[in-house]
Design a protein around this motif. Structure first.
Motif, PDB file in Angstrom:
ATOM      1  N   ALA A  76       0.833  -1.210   0.000  1.00  0.00           N
ATOM      2  CA  ALA A  76       0.000   0.000   0.000  1.00  0.00           C
ATOM      3  C   ALA A  76       0.862   1.252   0.000  1.00  0.00           C
ATOM      4  N   ARG A  77       1.894   1.227  -0.807  1.00  0.00           N
ATOM      5  CA  ARG A  77       2.826   2.357  -0.814  1.00  0.00           C
ATOM      6  C   ARG A  77       2.147   3.653  -1.255  1.00  0.00           C
ATOM      7  N   GLU A  78       1.288   3.572  -2.268  1.00  0.00           N
ATOM      8  CA  GLU A  78       0.660   4.785  -2.805  1.00  0.00           C
ATOM      9  C   GLU A  78      -0.355   5.378  -1.839  1.00  0.00           C
ATOM     10  N   PRO A  86       1.346   3.944   7.795  1.00  0.00           N
ATOM     11  CA  PRO A  86      -0.056   3.604   7.524  1.00  0.00           C
ATOM     12  C   PRO A  86      -1.012   4.687   8.010  1.00  0.00           C
ATOM     13  N   GLY A  87      -2.040   4.908   7.207  1.00  0.00           N
ATOM     14  CA  GLY A  87      -3.120   5.817   7.565  1.00  0.00           C
ATOM     15  C   GLY A  87      -4.452   5.150   7.284  1.00  0.00           C
ATOM     16  N   PRO A  88      -5.538   5.901   7.378  1.00  0.00           N
ATOM     17  CA  PRO A  88      -6.855   5.300   7.117  1.00  0.00           C
ATOM     18  C   PRO A  88      -6.967   4.695   5.721  1.00  0.00           C
ATOM     19  N   GLN A  89      -6.379   5.344   4.725  1.00  0.00           N
ATOM     20  CA  GLN A  89      -6.455   4.822   3.362  1.00  0.00           C
ATOM     21  C   GLN A  89      -5.722   3.492   3.222  1.00  0.00           C
ATOM     22  N   ALA A  94      -6.044  -2.251   2.313  1.00  0.00           N
ATOM     23  CA  ALA A  94      -5.729  -3.615   2.743  1.00  0.00           C
ATOM     24  C   ALA A  94      -6.996  -4.453   2.855  1.00  0.00           C
ATOM     25  N   ALA A  95      -8.073  -3.858   3.380  1.00  0.00           N
ATOM     26  CA  ALA A  95      -9.334  -4.588   3.483  1.00  0.00           C
ATOM     27  C   ALA A  95      -9.864  -4.951   2.099  1.00  0.00           C
ATOM     28  N   ASP A  96      -9.723  -4.032   1.149  1.00  0.00           N
ATOM     29  CA  ASP A  96     -10.155  -4.318  -0.229  1.00  0.00           C
ATOM     30  C   ASP A  96      -9.330  -5.441  -0.841  1.00  0.00           C
ATOM     31  N   LEU A  97      -8.034  -5.428  -0.576  1.00  0.00           N
ATOM     32  CA  LEU A  97      -7.170  -6.487  -1.112  1.00  0.00           C
ATOM     33  C   LEU A  97      -7.519  -7.845  -0.514  1.00  0.00           C
ATOM     34  N   PHE A  98      -7.768  -7.873   0.781  1.00  0.00           N
ATOM     35  CA  PHE A  98      -8.147  -9.134   1.417  1.00  0.00           C
ATOM     36  C   PHE A  98      -9.477  -9.649   0.865  1.00  0.00           C
ATOM     37  N   ARG A  99     -10.399  -8.735   0.633  1.00  0.00           N
ATOM     38  CA  ARG A  99     -11.696  -9.132   0.085  1.00  0.00           C
ATOM     39  C   ARG A  99     -11.525  -9.678  -1.338  1.00  0.00           C
ATOM     40  N   ARG A 119      -1.562 -12.636  -2.913  1.00  0.00           N
ATOM     41  CA  ARG A 119      -0.189 -12.437  -2.425  1.00  0.00           C
ATOM     42  C   ARG A 119      -0.191 -11.808  -1.033  1.00  0.00           C
ATOM     43  N   LEU A 120      -1.060 -10.821  -0.814  1.00  0.00           N
ATOM     44  CA  LEU A 120      -1.138 -10.198   0.506  1.00  0.00           C
ATOM     45  C   LEU A 120      -1.586 -11.207   1.555  1.00  0.00           C
ATOM     46  N   MET A 121      -2.554 -12.046   1.209  1.00  0.00           N
ATOM     47  CA  MET A 121      -3.022 -13.042   2.158  1.00  0.00           C
ATOM     48  C   MET A 121      -1.922 -14.039   2.501  1.00  0.00           C
TER      49      MET A 121
END
Length: 228
Positions: A76-78, A86-89, A94-99, A119-121
């Protein structure tokens, strides 16, 4: 190499060996190199924190913080502040990627493509298990219970593959656990000091002298038991 450093290396290796059962699930399996790199950083931070020395909860907290920062920089570099804070975005992304990863797991047959969500999972799961193994085996010096998260890691792989995880992967995971137990046993044995054997044949009756052969007898016995 000190006993604590050897135990740290064994915990790192045991986690990756347990993660080997996940390799056939995704092609290409380059995610394992990312997981190994992140886990090495987390283990290194743990080593530095234990040398400081920090309290055990603070050591785990420092490792968890580094885990979040490194995963943020990779996935989530961008969305992050200064590419790693890390911030709210970041958490939303990350939640979107997991979904998306969970949907990809249900959509694709094995081996699934190496999507960003999968890959994140995989990387996050392996690093999380590795942090737990390092905490139990190294920080709290309890290597035996560390087999539970390693078993969970292998069981997830076996479940996703429909029970088709090969016996070679099981042997690899089991060998990693035995390696961890051997490292802890060697560390505990070294804390006993010098090991003395019985009297030499040429010595007086009842005398006790240090013998090189008997000093390593417990270690040899442990290896034989582990092999069986």
């Amino acid at each position: 190499m000190s006993g604590r450093a050897r135990l740290t290396l064994a915990a790192w290796a045991a986690t990756l060996m347990g993660a080997g059962a996940l390799l056939p699930l995704v092609k290409p399996a380059t995610w394992i190199f990312t997981a190994a790199f992140v886990l090495a950083l987390v283990s290194g931070v743990g080593t530095l924190a234990r040398r400081a020395p920090l309290a055990r909860p603070l050591t785990v907290l420092a490792q968890l913080l580094v885990t979040v920062l490194v995963l943020t920089a990779i996935f989530a570099r961008e969305q992050a502040v200064l590419w790693f804070l890390p911030g709210p975005q970041v958490f939303t992304h990350a939640a979107d990627l997991f979904r998306a990863g969970a949907e990809d797991v249900g959509r694709y047959a094995i081996p699934a493509p190496d999507t960003e969500g999968i890959r994140l999972m995989l990387v996050g799961g392996v690093v999380g298990i590795g942090l737990l193994v390092d905490t139990l085996a190294v920080t709290f010096r309890r290597a035996a219970p560390a087999g539970l998260p390693l078993l969970a890691l292998y069981s997830v792989a076996a479940g996703l593959s429909g029970g088709g995880a090969g016996w070679l992967w099981f042997l690899l995971a089991a060998s990693g656990y035995l390696l961890l137990l051997l490292a802890e046993g060697r560390d505990r044995l070294s804390a006993w000091g010098r090991v003395f054997g019985g009297a030499q044949r040429s010595g007086r009756s009842g005398s006790a002298v240090a013998t090189g052969g008997s000093a390593f007898a417990p270690a040899r016995t442990g290896r034989r038991i582990g092999a069986v």
